[in-house]
Scaffold this active site. Structure first.
Site, PDB file in Angstrom:
ATOM      1  N   ASN A  10       0.858  -1.185   0.000  1.00 27.46           N
ATOM      2  CA  ASN A  10       0.000   0.000   0.000  1.00 27.46           C
ATOM      3  C   ASN A  10       0.895   1.236   0.000  1.00 27.46           C
ATOM      4  OD1 ASN A  10      -1.847   2.012   0.461  1.00 27.46           O
ATOM      5  ND2 ASN A  10      -2.350   1.377   2.564  1.00 27.46           N
ATOM      6  N   TRP A  11       0.975   1.888  -1.156  1.00 26.08           N
ATOM      7  CA  TRP A  11       1.890   3.026  -1.291  1.00 26.08           C
ATOM      8  C   TRP A  11       1.271   4.313  -0.747  1.00 26.08           C
ATOM      9  CZ3 TRP A  11       4.317   2.225  -6.895  1.00 26.08           C
ATOM     10  CH2 TRP A  11       5.168   1.116  -6.841  1.00 26.08           C
ATOM     11  N   HIS A  94      -9.816   1.450   4.486  1.00 28.40           N
ATOM     12  CA  HIS A  94      -8.570   1.587   5.261  1.00 28.40           C
ATOM     13  C   HIS A  94      -8.830   2.541   6.437  1.00 28.40           C
ATOM     14  CE1 HIS A  94      -4.484   2.635   6.365  1.00 28.40           C
ATOM     15  NE2 HIS A  94      -4.096   1.541   5.735  1.00 28.40           N
ATOM     16  N   GLU A  96      -7.238   4.885   7.610  1.00 29.71           N
ATOM     17  CA  GLU A  96      -6.980   6.303   7.337  1.00 29.71           C
ATOM     18  C   GLU A  96      -8.189   6.938   6.661  1.00 29.71           C
ATOM     19  OE1 GLU A  96      -3.312   5.504   5.337  1.00 29.71           O
ATOM     20  OE2 GLU A  96      -2.381   5.023   7.267  1.00 29.71           O
ATOM     21  N   GLU A 166      -5.940  -4.847  10.559  1.00 27.35           N
ATOM     22  CA  GLU A 166      -4.920  -3.842  10.832  1.00 27.35           C
ATOM     23  C   GLU A 166      -5.251  -3.123  12.137  1.00 27.35           C
ATOM     24  OE1 GLU A 166      -2.670  -2.532   7.115  1.00 27.35           O
ATOM     25  OE2 GLU A 166      -4.497  -1.359   7.129  1.00 27.35           O
ATOM     26  N   GLY A 172       2.123   2.231  10.944  1.00 26.66           N
ATOM     27  CA  GLY A 172       3.152   3.256  10.836  1.00 26.66           C
ATOM     28  C   GLY A 172       3.948   3.468  12.118  1.00 26.66           C
ATOM     29  N   GLY A 234       2.651  -1.137   4.451  1.00 26.41           N
ATOM     30  CA  GLY A 234       2.672   0.283   4.095  1.00 26.41           C
ATOM     31  C   GLY A 234       4.103   0.760   3.960  1.00 26.41           C
ATOM     32  N   GLY A 235       4.612   1.351   5.040  1.00 26.57           N
ATOM     33  CA  GLY A 235       5.944   1.973   5.033  1.00 26.57           C
ATOM     34  C   GLY A 235       7.040   1.143   4.377  1.00 26.57           C
TER      35      GLY A 235
END
Ligand code: PGA
Length: 250
Positions: A10-11, A94, A96, A166, A172, A234-235
């Site tokens: 996931n960019w 997600h 976010e 998640e 993160g 992610g990261g």
């Protein structure tokens, strides 16, 4: 059936168009794997990244979609346009988006429904916040979010649905949860699915992955769990060395 381990990158909104194309080119060169690798760039980069990845075996996914097929919805992107880029997956709900865009369980449900109708594979994100965890509401949140996302949906043979657990508070953070905790959470999610679908459907059509500070060091502790089909990263998907380390260690 031995399934390939899923590794979903996931960019987020971390790269520009050129950077996305460049990273995709490096992925194509260096990510050689038995795993099923899925890259999710931004909408603007989706088509271009798909073209770069063509022929590599690395698959393409979007980070979101809209819940209506088409129409006067300025700024939104339809599932059919996502499909046109060659993407076969779409992340939905997600944390976010739930947090910053106020995505509700109802919205997640509508998006999932439409993604399935377009034969996209939804990657539905569920997970508790730190406060919910402190209040002992983790299982409730997982059951509620999972149930509301997929309840009543027709899952045809061959249709895949991925649920990504998640824990919001570790995303993160650089510190993943203990694998046993993920295993327990996945069990709760799977049980919710058993309450909604036949055992056959749960077995054949649903996969559960873990996401939240996955890196090359810890990835194996999650992918070796019995009830875990892979990871959402992610990261560590943004730098090639970190991602290759993940791919090596799945
Ligand atoms: P992270 O992100 O790997 O940077 O924790 C995971 C995600 O948000 O999907």
């Amino acid at each position: 059936m031995t399934e390939k381990i899923l590794v979903i990158a996931n960019w987020k909104m971390k790269l520009g168009l050129q950077e996305s194309k460049d990273l995709a080119a490096v992925y194509k060169k260096l990510v050689k794997s038995e795993a099923e690798v899925i890259v999710c760039p931004t909408f603007v980069s989706l088509d271009a990244v798909g073209k770069v990845l063509a022929g590599s075996g690395i698959k393409l996914g979007a980070q979101d979609c809209f819940w209506e097929k088409s129409g006067a919805f300025t700024g939104e992107v339809s599932v059919s346009e996502i499909k046109e880029t060659g993407a076969a997956f779409v992340i939905i709900g997600h944390s976010e988006r739930r947090k910053y865009l106020n995505e509700t369980d109802e919205i997640v449900h509508e998006k999932t429904k439409l993604a399935i109708s377009a034969a996209l594979t939804p990657i539905i994100c569920v997970g508790e916040t730190f406060d919910q965890r402190q209040q002992g509401a983790k299982d409730y949140v997982l059951i509620n979010q999972t149930t509301k996302a997929v309840e009543g949906l027709e899952i045809e043979a061959g249709q895949q649905v991925i649920i990504a657990y998640e824990p919001v508070w570790v995303i993160g953070s650089g510190q993943a949860i203990e694998p046993q905790e993920a295993e327990a959470a996945h069990q709760v999610i799977r049980q919710s699915l058993f309450d909604l679908f036949s055992a056959e459907t749960v077995k054949n059509n649903f996969r559960i992955v873990y996401g939240g500070s996955v890196d090359g060091q810890n990835v194996h502790t999650f992918t070796c769990l019995n009830n875990t089909s892979g990871v959402l990263v992610g990261g560590a998907s943004l730098t090639i060395n970190d991602f290759v380390a993940i791919i090596k260690n799945v």
